[in-house]
Design a protein around this motif. Structure first.
Motif, PDB file in Angstrom:
ATOM      1  N   GLN A  20      27.466 -26.293  51.926  1.00 53.87           N
ATOM      2  CA  GLN A  20      26.199 -26.713  52.525  1.00 53.87           C
ATOM      3  C   GLN A  20      25.015 -26.104  51.786  1.00 53.87           C
ATOM      4  O   GLN A  20      24.030 -26.792  51.490  1.00 53.87           O
ATOM      5  CB  GLN A  20      26.162 -26.306  54.005  1.00 53.87           C
ATOM      6  N   LEU A  21      25.109 -24.813  51.484  1.00 54.18           N
ATOM      7  CA  LEU A  21      24.029 -24.126  50.782  1.00 54.18           C
ATOM      8  C   LEU A  21      23.781 -24.746  49.412  1.00 54.18           C
ATOM      9  O   LEU A  21      22.626 -25.024  49.037  1.00 54.18           O
ATOM     10  CB  LEU A  21      24.379 -22.642  50.633  1.00 54.18           C
ATOM     11  N   ARG A  22      24.846 -25.002  48.689  1.00 59.50           N
ATOM     12  CA  ARG A  22      24.719 -25.571  47.340  1.00 59.50           C
ATOM     13  C   ARG A  22      24.103 -26.970  47.393  1.00 59.50           C
ATOM     14  O   ARG A  22      23.199 -27.291  46.613  1.00 59.50           O
ATOM     15  CB  ARG A  22      26.094 -25.620  46.674  1.00 59.50           C
ATOM     16  N   ASN A  23      24.546 -27.810  48.337  1.00 63.48           N
ATOM     17  CA  ASN A  23      24.035 -29.174  48.429  1.00 63.48           C
ATOM     18  C   ASN A  23      22.574 -29.207  48.866  1.00 63.48           C
ATOM     19  O   ASN A  23      21.778 -30.009  48.361  1.00 63.48           O
ATOM     20  CB  ASN A  23      24.890 -30.000  49.403  1.00 63.48           C
ATOM     21  N   LEU A  24      22.219 -28.352  49.801  1.00 64.14           N
ATOM     22  CA  LEU A  24      20.837 -28.310  50.270  1.00 64.14           C
ATOM     23  C   LEU A  24      19.895 -27.803  49.184  1.00 64.14           C
ATOM     24  O   LEU A  24      18.785 -28.311  49.001  1.00 64.14           O
ATOM     25  CB  LEU A  24      20.737 -27.432  51.522  1.00 64.14           C
ATOM     26  N   GLU A  25      20.330 -26.785  48.440  1.00 64.27           N
ATOM     27  CA  GLU A  25      19.508 -26.265  47.343  1.00 64.27           C
ATOM     28  C   GLU A  25      19.272 -27.331  46.274  1.00 64.27           C
ATOM     29  O   GLU A  25      18.164 -27.470  45.738  1.00 64.27           O
ATOM     30  CB  GLU A  25      20.167 -25.033  46.725  1.00 64.27           C
ATOM     31  N   LYS A  26      20.333 -28.089  45.986  1.00 64.04           N
ATOM     32  CA  LYS A  26      20.231 -29.131  44.968  1.00 64.04           C
ATOM     33  C   LYS A  26      19.257 -30.219  45.407  1.00 64.04           C
ATOM     34  O   LYS A  26      18.460 -30.720  44.596  1.00 64.04           O
ATOM     35  CB  LYS A  26      21.615 -29.722  44.702  1.00 64.04           C
ATOM     36  N   MET A  27      19.295 -30.572  46.696  1.00 67.98           N
ATOM     37  CA  MET A  27      18.404 -31.622  47.197  1.00 67.98           C
ATOM     38  C   MET A  27      16.968 -31.136  47.332  1.00 67.98           C
ATOM     39  O   MET A  27      16.016 -31.805  46.923  1.00 67.98           O
ATOM     40  CB  MET A  27      18.886 -32.143  48.557  1.00 67.98           C
ATOM     41  N   MET A  28      16.780 -29.953  47.924  1.00 71.28           N
ATOM     42  CA  MET A  28      15.428 -29.466  48.264  1.00 71.28           C
ATOM     43  C   MET A  28      14.698 -28.853  47.064  1.00 71.28           C
ATOM     44  O   MET A  28      13.477 -28.860  47.009  1.00 71.28           O
ATOM     45  CB  MET A  28      15.513 -28.409  49.379  1.00 71.28           C
ATOM     46  N   GLU A  29      15.479 -28.279  46.150  1.00 75.61           N
ATOM     47  CA  GLU A  29      14.901 -27.546  45.025  1.00 75.61           C
ATOM     48  C   GLU A  29      13.958 -26.440  45.506  1.00 75.61           C
ATOM     49  O   GLU A  29      12.909 -26.182  44.915  1.00 75.61           O
ATOM     50  CB  GLU A  29      14.171 -28.502  44.065  1.00 75.61           C
ATOM     51  N   LYS A  30      14.338 -25.837  46.588  1.00 71.40           N
ATOM     52  CA  LYS A  30      13.597 -24.716  47.166  1.00 71.40           C
ATOM     53  C   LYS A  30      14.586 -23.632  47.574  1.00 71.40           C
ATOM     54  O   LYS A  30      15.797 -23.872  47.686  1.00 71.40           O
ATOM     55  CB  LYS A  30      12.790 -25.159  48.394  1.00 71.40           C
ATOM     56  N   LYS A  31      14.062 -22.452  47.826  1.00 76.29           N
ATOM     57  CA  LYS A  31      14.917 -21.346  48.263  1.00 76.29           C
ATOM     58  C   LYS A  31      15.373 -21.601  49.692  1.00 76.29           C
ATOM     59  O   LYS A  31      14.579 -21.935  50.569  1.00 76.29           O
ATOM     60  CB  LYS A  31      14.153 -20.032  48.169  1.00 76.29           C
ATOM     61  N   ILE A  32      16.666 -21.441  49.931  1.00 75.34           N
ATOM     62  CA  ILE A  32      17.250 -21.674  51.260  1.00 75.34           C
ATOM     63  C   ILE A  32      18.084 -20.466  51.643  1.00 75.34           C
ATOM     64  O   ILE A  32      18.926 -20.003  50.870  1.00 75.34           O
ATOM     65  CB  ILE A  32      18.123 -22.940  51.264  1.00 75.34           C
ATOM     66  N   ILE A  33      17.841 -19.956  52.846  1.00 77.97           N
ATOM     67  CA  ILE A  33      18.647 -18.854  53.356  1.00 77.97           C
ATOM     68  C   ILE A  33      19.055 -19.173  54.791  1.00 77.97           C
ATOM     69  O   ILE A  33      18.443 -20.019  55.455  1.00 77.97           O
ATOM     70  CB  ILE A  33      17.904 -17.499  53.305  1.00 77.97           C
ATOM     71  N   ASP A  34      20.095 -18.529  55.255  1.00 79.18           N
ATOM     72  CA  ASP A  34      20.506 -18.713  56.648  1.00 79.18           C
ATOM     73  C   ASP A  34      20.207 -17.443  57.435  1.00 79.18           C
ATOM     74  O   ASP A  34      19.655 -16.466  56.905  1.00 79.18           O
ATOM     75  CB  ASP A  34      21.987 -19.114  56.758  1.00 79.18           C
ATOM     76  N   ARG A  35      20.571 -17.455  58.707  1.00 75.37           N
ATOM     77  CA  ARG A  35      20.219 -16.349  59.598  1.00 75.37           C
ATOM     78  C   ARG A  35      20.797 -15.015  59.108  1.00 75.37           C
ATOM     79  O   ARG A  35      20.120 -13.989  59.128  1.00 75.37           O
ATOM     80  CB  ARG A  35      20.716 -16.662  61.015  1.00 75.37           C
ATOM     81  N   SER A  36      22.053 -15.040  58.663  1.00 73.86           N
ATOM     82  CA  SER A  36      22.679 -13.798  58.187  1.00 73.86           C
ATOM     83  C   SER A  36      21.943 -13.235  56.979  1.00 73.86           C
ATOM     84  O   SER A  36      21.700 -12.031  56.898  1.00 73.86           O
ATOM     85  CB  SER A  36      24.149 -14.042  57.830  1.00 73.86           C
ATOM     86  N   ALA A  37      21.584 -14.111  56.035  1.00 72.46           N
ATOM     87  CA  ALA A  37      20.863 -13.649  54.849  1.00 72.46           C
ATOM     88  C   ALA A  37      19.518 -13.062  55.232  1.00 72.46           C
ATOM     89  O   ALA A  37      19.061 -12.073  54.641  1.00 72.46           O
ATOM     90  CB  ALA A  37      20.671 -14.811  53.871  1.00 72.46           C
ATOM     91  N   LEU A  38      18.866 -13.658  56.242  1.00 71.63           N
ATOM     92  CA  LEU A  38      17.568 -13.155  56.696  1.00 71.63           C
ATOM     93  C   LEU A  38      17.704 -11.772  57.319  1.00 71.63           C
ATOM     94  O   LEU A  38      16.921 -10.858  57.030  1.00 71.63           O
ATOM     95  CB  LEU A  38      16.959 -14.138  57.703  1.00 71.63           C
ATOM     96  N   ILE A  39      18.714 -11.595  58.166  1.00 66.59           N
ATOM     97  CA  ILE A  39      18.934 -10.290  58.803  1.00 66.59           C
ATOM     98  C   ILE A  39      19.278  -9.234  57.750  1.00 66.59           C
ATOM     99  O   ILE A  39      18.776  -8.108  57.795  1.00 66.59           O
ATOM    100  CB  ILE A  39      20.049 -10.393  59.870  1.00 66.59           C
ATOM    101  N   LEU A  40      20.111  -9.614  56.794  1.00 67.52           N
ATOM    102  CA  LEU A  40      20.460  -8.679  55.724  1.00 67.52           C
ATOM    103  C   LEU A  40      19.232  -8.297  54.904  1.00 67.52           C
ATOM    104  O   LEU A  40      19.086  -7.151  54.468  1.00 67.52           O
ATOM    105  CB  LEU A  40      21.527  -9.297  54.814  1.00 67.52           C
ATOM    106  N   ASP A  41      18.331  -9.255  54.704  1.00 69.84           N
ATOM    107  CA  ASP A  41      17.091  -8.978  53.974  1.00 69.84           C
ATOM    108  C   ASP A  41      16.234  -7.956  54.723  1.00 69.84           C
ATOM    109  O   ASP A  41      15.681  -7.031  54.117  1.00 69.84           O
ATOM    110  CB  ASP A  41      16.313 -10.285  53.802  1.00 69.84           C
ATOM    111  N   ILE A  42      16.144  -8.119  56.030  1.00 67.24           N
ATOM    112  CA  ILE A  42      15.371  -7.174  56.846  1.00 67.24           C
ATOM    113  C   ILE A  42      16.008  -5.791  56.789  1.00 67.24           C
ATOM    114  O   ILE A  42      15.327  -4.773  56.637  1.00 67.24           O
ATOM    115  CB  ILE A  42      15.274  -7.670  58.305  1.00 67.24           C
TER     116      ILE A  42
END
Length: 421
Positions: free
Chosen positions: A92-114
């Motif tokens: 899902q992440l790979r397909n969405l990145e390819k379509m949007m051409e923007k940075k995409i993160i999910d909830r876990s990545a956001l929490i880990l970033d914090i």
């Protein structure tokens, strides 16, 4: 870990899925929390998008049609970042990145970033880096990577931003090294813990931003960092807390919990969470002013079970009563949650009642024991005095009849010393 300084605030779209199991009200509340997480990480929420589906689409999570709509919103609103409320699969992440051409993160990545941004001690940084690498490993791609040097901002703090060539073998080696490092830290913690066994240990737990650190500071004058943001503190802190002239306990503050907390993060914080598992009593701090405080209670109770601390003696502490406008909630809580106390840590309301409740719990877990020892066993006598409250000592020729009061763990320890085990 490497933290990049953000020159501009990233504009974000938040995306959630409403399935049959969830009401729209619950989905909106989850998105509000995601908004707060994004703000804590330094992003500005521009739009919130909710897609109704019976289950997530395996290719685009929200379905191809909805994904194309989101792409149009990105272009119209100059969006830098998409944040999804649930974890995305690598596909899902790979397909969405390819379509949007923007940075995409999910909830876990956001929490880990914090967590990466909030980590201060060497232990916390090691724990967060391990969780980040374990999260990253199955998602490593060449098309776009969270490790790329050219990207900054939310979702990119952490290990190896300068190494786009980082491969799975190197990451696995690093994971092995970090696990070994944390094992040594855990051994050191266990050694420290053994020296504290003679005191009752009380641990503060709760949903993030429930006011644990504020209460910890109120009780101990420790000056622990407290802020009205999610995950203000990550490191556990322990202080001696004097309940009364004859009762001193060890009070610990720990990292807050949150729904959908990444499993890698829980595993990485094993040594920190051992403070909870080793506690005699848990003070479950609850933000009483939050409209979904009972959902938060359920999340914390489930997390306690997940870390094998669900059977601990627990006192629910309903905090922030000064912010509660509907006073009927007071009667509701008193009737439903019998073993609880209602306070305001910020304003010091009802703290004496909390202290009395803690004393009652400690007294209830203590037992009185009488033993006879030889008068020449002075070292044993000193040990009993160090870990128990000696109520009386009657001398009869070369014997001493000692009556003492202590918790069951220390009582068992004394019995072993007497039996020479």
């Amino acid at each position: 870990m490497i933290e990049l300084t953000k020159e501009t605030t990233e504009r974000a779209i938040l995306v959630a899925l409403k399935t049959r199991e969830l009401t729209r009200e619950i989905v909106d509340e989850h998105l509000d929390e995601l908004d707060e997480l994004a703000s804590t990480a330094g992003a500005e929420t521009i739009l919130k998008v909710v897609q109704e589906r019976s289950s997530p689409d395996k290719v685009f999570y929200v379905g191809k049609g909805k994904a194309e709509e989101i792409k149009q919103l990105i272009e119209l609103n100059e969006i830098d970042l998409l944040i999804f409320d649930d974890d995305l699969s690598p596909v899902q992440l790979r397909n969405l990145e390819k379509m949007m051409e923007k940075k995409i993160i999910d909830r876990s990545a956001l929490i880990l970033d914090i967590f990466a941004n909030r980590a201060r001690t060497n232990e916390a940084k090691t724990q967060v880096e391990l969780a980040q690498l374990q999260y990253l490993l199955p998602r490593l791609t060449r098309a776009w990577t969270h490790l790329s040097k050219q990207y900054g901002g939310v979702g990119t703090k952490g290990p190896g931003e300068t190494q786009i060539e980082t491969d799975r073998r190197i990451i696995r080696d690093r994971i092995s090294h970090l696990k070994s490092k944390l094992d040594k830290i855990e051994v050191h913690r266990e050694t420290q813990s053994q020296g504290r066994k003679d005191r009752v240990r009380v641990c503060l737990v709760g949903y993030t931003n429930a006011g644990k650190s504020t209460l910890f500071n109120r009780l101990t004058d420790a000056g622990a960092f407290a802020e009205d943001k999610l995950f203000a503190t990550l490191d556990s802190t322990t202080r001696i807390y004097e309940l009364n002239t004859s009762q001193k306990i060890l009070l610990s503050d720990t990292v807050g919990f949150i729904r959908k907390l990444p499993s890698h993060l829980i595993a990485s914080f094993k040594s920190t969470l051992n403070e909870v598992r080793d506690a005699d009593i848990i003070l479950h701090v609850i933000d009483f002013s939050h409209p979904y405080f009972e959902d938060h209670i359920q999340v914390v109770e489930k997390t306690l079970k997940d870390i094998n601390a669900g059977d601990k003696t627990e006192l629910k502490v309903f905090n922030k009563v000064d912010l509660v406008e509907d006073k009927s909630k007071l009667d509701y809580v008193r009737n439903k949650y019998k073993n609880s106390v209602i306070i305001s840590a910020e304003r010091g309301i009802n703290i004496s009642s909390l202290e009395k409740k803690i004393i009652d719990l400690i007294e209830g877990s203590f037992e009185e024991v009488s033993v006879t020892i030889n008068i020449r066993q002075s070292k044993l006598m000193a040990n009993i005095h160090s870990i128990a409250q000696v109520l009386s000592a009657e001398y009869d020729e070369d014997k001493i009849l000692i009556k003492y009061k202590t918790n069951r763990e220390n009582s068992d320890k004394i019995k072993k010393m007497i039996n020479g085990k």
